[in-house]
Design a protein around this motif. Structure first.
Motif, PDB file in Angstrom:
ATOM      1  N   ALA A 180       0.907  -1.392  -0.175  1.00  0.00           N
ATOM      2  CA  ALA A 180       0.013   0.085  -0.054  1.00  0.00           C
ATOM      3  C   ALA A 180       0.715   1.104  -0.003  1.00  0.00           C
ATOM      4  O   ALA A 180       1.983   1.300   0.633  1.00  0.00           O
ATOM      5  N   GLU A 185      -3.998   1.837   2.868  1.00  0.00           N
ATOM      6  CA  GLU A 185      -4.184   0.383   3.553  1.00  0.00           C
ATOM      7  C   GLU A 185      -4.778  -0.387   2.526  1.00  0.00           C
ATOM      8  O   GLU A 185      -5.843  -0.419   1.869  1.00  0.00           O
ATOM      9  N   LEU A 187      -6.623  -4.184   2.922  1.00  0.00           N
ATOM     10  CA  LEU A 187      -7.110  -5.051   3.906  1.00  0.00           C
ATOM     11  C   LEU A 187      -6.905  -6.234   3.808  1.00  0.00           C
ATOM     12  O   LEU A 187      -7.080  -6.667   2.296  1.00  0.00           O
ATOM     13  N   THR A 318      -6.060   0.854  16.126  1.00  0.00           N
ATOM     14  CA  THR A 318      -5.780   1.945  15.183  1.00  0.00           C
ATOM     15  C   THR A 318      -6.002   3.200  15.568  1.00  0.00           C
ATOM     16  O   THR A 318      -6.947   3.458  16.227  1.00  0.00           O
ATOM     17  N   LEU A 321      -5.292   7.404   9.859  1.00  0.00           N
ATOM     18  CA  LEU A 321      -4.152   7.446   8.667  1.00  0.00           C
ATOM     19  C   LEU A 321      -3.871   8.899   8.408  1.00  0.00           C
ATOM     20  O   LEU A 321      -4.874   9.573   8.050  1.00  0.00           O
TER      21      LEU A 321
END
Length: 550
Positions: A180, A185, A187, A318, A321
């Protein structure tokens, strides 16, 4: 003198000399908030006031509102015109109620379109019965079962995630070893296999299969977008992430009379250097203005890409981002200051907003006002400003920063945002009134096609802070709703200010542009629950009737 009923779709044919009467006229001017008559000549407002004493109507086209209510032209302060058009031309998954429903729509579309890549947008999993705590995204396996063997790309409603079919991944050469890009990202499931979902910057890997490379299709998408927005009553759009490659096309459409609305462009970063070199550009008497660059700092809340200072409450692993860094952005911001180019930066999470305001401050400190064409009046914007730490509110005042916010996000998000954020962070979520009370300019927009794009839904969301069923959760901070006068400014005067056009737009005053929106309800008095049930009946841009309701 001829009377004109609101009965037909108008084809733009240049400015008309108009007299509008027959309903309440809200001017947006505190000294004279309502009027009975407005007259426009040569695209400008020539008279606004009572019927008694109005100039003769000789030679004017008279429009009888028939009880409808006229406002200054509504401007969508944040929308994606290309995406609005593509939504009309591709598979629309908006409103799909489950994975089963979304995939049934895909199967039907595939049957009706047996060739080519299938592109769609609009799915959102947060209220699907198959999705526990918003954890059930679409997968390649879903697409493969619904449209076997087809190349399929379906973007989430917020535009920050896209799912691809196995055939599409194979065609693009994407597999488990594909990395990525920064800020994105790809998955994978527990077995290490691709799920088919690509988040934020990783969506770029799928772009070679998208249809935007066809110039004829792109022009058709813009035509469709213009038509949709005119029907909703928008007279102008702040076009965010306007593709740099499309600016010449939009300018040509305006010169050819094919752009019925005012478009204020914030272009994609690939056009930044060219715009810095040229400075602001405008064609067709300001119908298309390009003087801003749109950057992305983080992702979206729904796909857990919004950058937070602390981890997500429903996903402790998380914190979102970041799409870029201060080292990369601050030099670009300094260039923008020296070129007189406005900045609009996407930031949704509290960390994203903190970092962007840090970058703004650093650039402003590095380039003194004497080295800027706009001096201190740069009018930089944060797009969304969705989740803030209350301790950061002052940054919007001190620098200052325009907060470009979309009220309907609160409608869609309150069903999952409390779980994503936890109660404490809701204090700074969708904080329209807190910012307004501090003197911050809050520009209202829709973010269409992320949301429907109806100004009545946006106005309702701003004053009611409820979903369309009237539901308001106990933790949803009802005190952040704004009053109706403020909401009107959010969609009229403040977008004008944010585009450096408050002397021409945003209120109904003599000398300003004749941009008007009429609805079949009075937004200032009707019960709030009735607002989303209304509709636009008249859209006028520079004295030109660009839409009339049936």
């Amino acid at each position: 003198m001829t009377a004109v009923a609101l009965t037909a779709l108008a084809v733009p044919a240049g400015a008309q000399d108009l007299l509008i009467r027959g309903g309440t006229i809200h001017t947006g001017v505190e000294a004279m908030p309502t009027a009975e008559v407005v007259i426009a000549r040569a695209g400008r407002i020539a008279y606004v006031g009572p019927a008694v004493g109005a100039p003769p109507a000789d030679g004017l086209e008279v429009i009888d509102l028939e009880g409808a209510t006229l406002f200054p032209g509504f401007t969508d302060g944040h929308a994606h015109l290309d995406g609005i058009g593509w939504r009309e031309l591709t598979l629309n998954l908006e409103g799909s109620t489950s994975v089963v429903d979304a995939m049934a729509r895909l199967t039907a579309w595939a049957g009706d379109h047996p060739e080519g890549v299938i592109v769609g947008r609009g799915w959102i999993e947060t209220r699907w019965p198959e999705s526990v705590n918003g954890a059930r995204f679409l997968t390649a396996a879903d697409l493969d079962a619904a449209a076997p063997g087809r190349l399929v790309l379906l973007q989430r409603a917020d535009g920050h995630a896209m799912v691809a079919s196995t055939a599409a991944l194979t065609a693009l050469g994407i597999n488990e070893t594909t990395e990525a890009p920064f800020g994105g990202e790809i998955l994978k499931g527990p077995d290490g296999r691709l799920t088919g979902l690509f988040v934020d910057a990783a969506e770029q890997l799928l772009s070679p299969l998208m249809p935007q490379a066809d110039p004829d299709a792109t022009r058709a998408a813009y035509r469709a977008g213009f038509q949709v927005e005119a029907r909703y009553g928008w007279t102008g759009i702040h076009f965010m992430s306007a593709p740099w490659r499309d600016i010449p096309l939009l300018e040509a459409m305006a010169e050819a009379g094919e752009a019925p609305l005012k478009i204020y462009n914030s272009v994609t970063p690939d056009g930044a250097q060219a715009l810095f070199a040229s400075g602001p550009r405008s064609v067709a008497d300001g119908r298309i203005i390009t003087r801003a660059v749109k950057y992305y700092a983080d992702g979206a809340l729904g796909s857990r890409g919004a950058a937070l200072h602390a981890p997500y409450s429903d996903a402790p692993g998380t914190s979102g981002l970041m799409q870029t860094t201060g080292e990369a952005q601050t030099p670009l911001y300094e260039q923008a200051l020296r070129a007189g180019i406005q900045l609009a930066t996407h930031a949704i999470g509290d960390r994203g907003n903190t970092e962007v305001s840090d970058w703004f401050a650093a650039a402003l400190a590095a380039v003194p006002p004497g080295e800027r064409p706009n001096g201190v009046d740069v009018r930089w914007r944060i797009e969304h400003a969705q989740i803030l730490r209350p301790s950061d509110y002052h940054r919007f005042v001190d620098l200052p920063i325009i907060a470009s916010m979309q009220p309907s996000h609160a409608i869609g998000d309150f069903h999952f945002a409390p779980a994503r954020l936890g109660d404490a962070r809701l204090d700074g979520a969708y904080a329209w009134k807190s910012l307004v009370d501090l003197g911050v300019v809050v520009v209202g927009g829709s973010d269409a096609p992320v949301e429907r794009g109806d100004p009545l839904i946006e106005f309702y969301a701003a004053i009611a802070r409820r979903d369309l069923e009237g539901v308001q959760g106990p933790d949803w901070r009802p005190q952040e709703a704004v009053d109706r006068a403020t909401a009107l400014k959010m969609f009229t005067l403040w977008p004008a200010y944010a585009s450096f056009r408050e002397d021409e737009l945003g209120t109904i005053e003599v000398g300003k542009r004749a941009d008007f929106t009429a609805f079949d309800i009075d937004l200032m008095t009707v019960p709030e629950a009735e607002i989303p049930r209304g509709r636009a009946v008249l859209t006028v841009v520079d004295g030109e009737v660009v839409y009339r309701a049936d």
